[in-house]
Enzyme design. Sequence first.
Site, short mmCIF file in Angstrom:
data_model
loop_
_atom_site.label_atom_id
_atom_site.label_comp_id
_atom_site.label_asym_id
_atom_site.label_seq_id
_atom_site.Cartn_x
_atom_site.Cartn_y
_atom_site.Cartn_z
N ILE A 1 -11.29 -10.10 59.34
CA ILE A 1 -10.03 -9.66 58.71
C ILE A 1 -8.84 -10.55 59.11
O ILE A 1 -7.87 -10.67 58.36
CB ILE A 1 -9.78 -8.17 59.04
CG1 ILE A 1 -8.86 -7.52 58.01
CG2 ILE A 1 -9.28 -7.95 60.44
CD1 ILE A 1 -8.83 -5.99 58.09
N GLY B 1 -11.94 -13.47 75.74
CA GLY B 1 -11.31 -13.27 74.44
C GLY B 1 -11.96 -12.20 73.59
O GLY B 1 -11.66 -12.07 72.41
N HIS C 1 -21.08 -9.38 68.63
CA HIS C 1 -20.86 -10.09 67.37
C HIS C 1 -20.82 -11.58 67.60
O HIS C 1 -20.37 -12.06 68.65
CB HIS C 1 -19.56 -9.62 66.69
CG HIS C 1 -18.35 -9.71 67.56
ND1 HIS C 1 -18.04 -8.78 68.53
CD2 HIS C 1 -17.35 -10.64 67.61
CE1 HIS C 1 -16.91 -9.12 69.13
NE2 HIS C 1 -16.47 -10.25 68.59
P1 AMP Z 1 -13.50 -10.83 69.43
O1 AMP Z 1 -12.12 -11.23 69.82
O2 AMP Z 1 -14.55 -11.86 69.78
O3 AMP Z 1 -13.86 -9.46 69.93
O4 AMP Z 1 -13.53 -10.79 67.86
C1 AMP Z 1 -13.26 -9.65 67.12
C2 AMP Z 1 -12.98 -10.11 65.73
O5 AMP Z 1 -13.03 -8.96 64.89
C3 AMP Z 1 -11.59 -10.74 65.54
O6 AMP Z 1 -11.74 -12.05 65.02
C4 AMP Z 1 -10.91 -9.80 64.55
O7 AMP Z 1 -10.12 -10.50 63.63
C5 AMP Z 1 -12.09 -9.11 63.88
N1 AMP Z 1 -11.84 -7.78 63.36
C6 AMP Z 1 -11.27 -6.73 64.01
N2 AMP Z 1 -11.25 -5.65 63.22
C7 AMP Z 1 -11.84 -6.01 62.05
C8 AMP Z 1 -12.11 -5.33 60.82
N3 AMP Z 1 -11.77 -4.04 60.65
N4 AMP Z 1 -12.72 -6.00 59.83
C9 AMP Z 1 -13.07 -7.31 60.00
N5 AMP Z 1 -12.83 -8.00 61.13
C10 AMP Z 1 -12.23 -7.37 62.14
#
Ligand code: AMP
Length: 115
Positions: free
Chosen positions: A31, A91, A98
């Site tokens: 997102i 981070g 994921h």
């Molecule tokens: P991390 O910082 O490795 O935990 O990555 C989490 C990722 O999830 C970030 O790049 C966010 O932009 C993404 N993110 C968080 N909420 C959502 C959502 N509802 N839909 C899609 N991506 C998301």
Amino acid sequence: MDSCIFCKIISKESQAEILIETDGFVVFKDIYPSAPVHYLAVSKKHISSVKEISTADEALLGGLILTAKLAAEKLSLSGYKLVFNVGKEGGQMVDHLHLHILGGWAKNKPNTVNV
Ligand code: AMP
Ligand code: ZN
């Protein structure tokens, strides 16, 4: 996990732009993209982090990487980065395993930032 945003996306309780869904994995668009093309490959099984994986998860991790590769092919990415952020200092903001799929940089100006 009731409060986990990625579990909610997997259960369709929350919306996301889903690219791939298999028995074990989902790939959806990030997102807040950090690259011209940015998707996340997640396991349907809630595992909070790489910190929590064990040898019992070897097949799951292989499947996650293969799913990310399939997504990159579907997106026609000729080169890309696959990134795990691990823990707050690494981070990681969302505590559901994921794999970031990052790409889409110009072919004559590839992303050469190494982290
Ligand atoms: P991390 O910082 O490795 O935990 O990555 C989490 C990722 O999830 C970030 O790049 C966010 O932009 C993404 N993110 C968080 N909420 C959502 C959502 N509802 N839909 C899609 N991506 C998301
Ligand atoms: Zn979860």
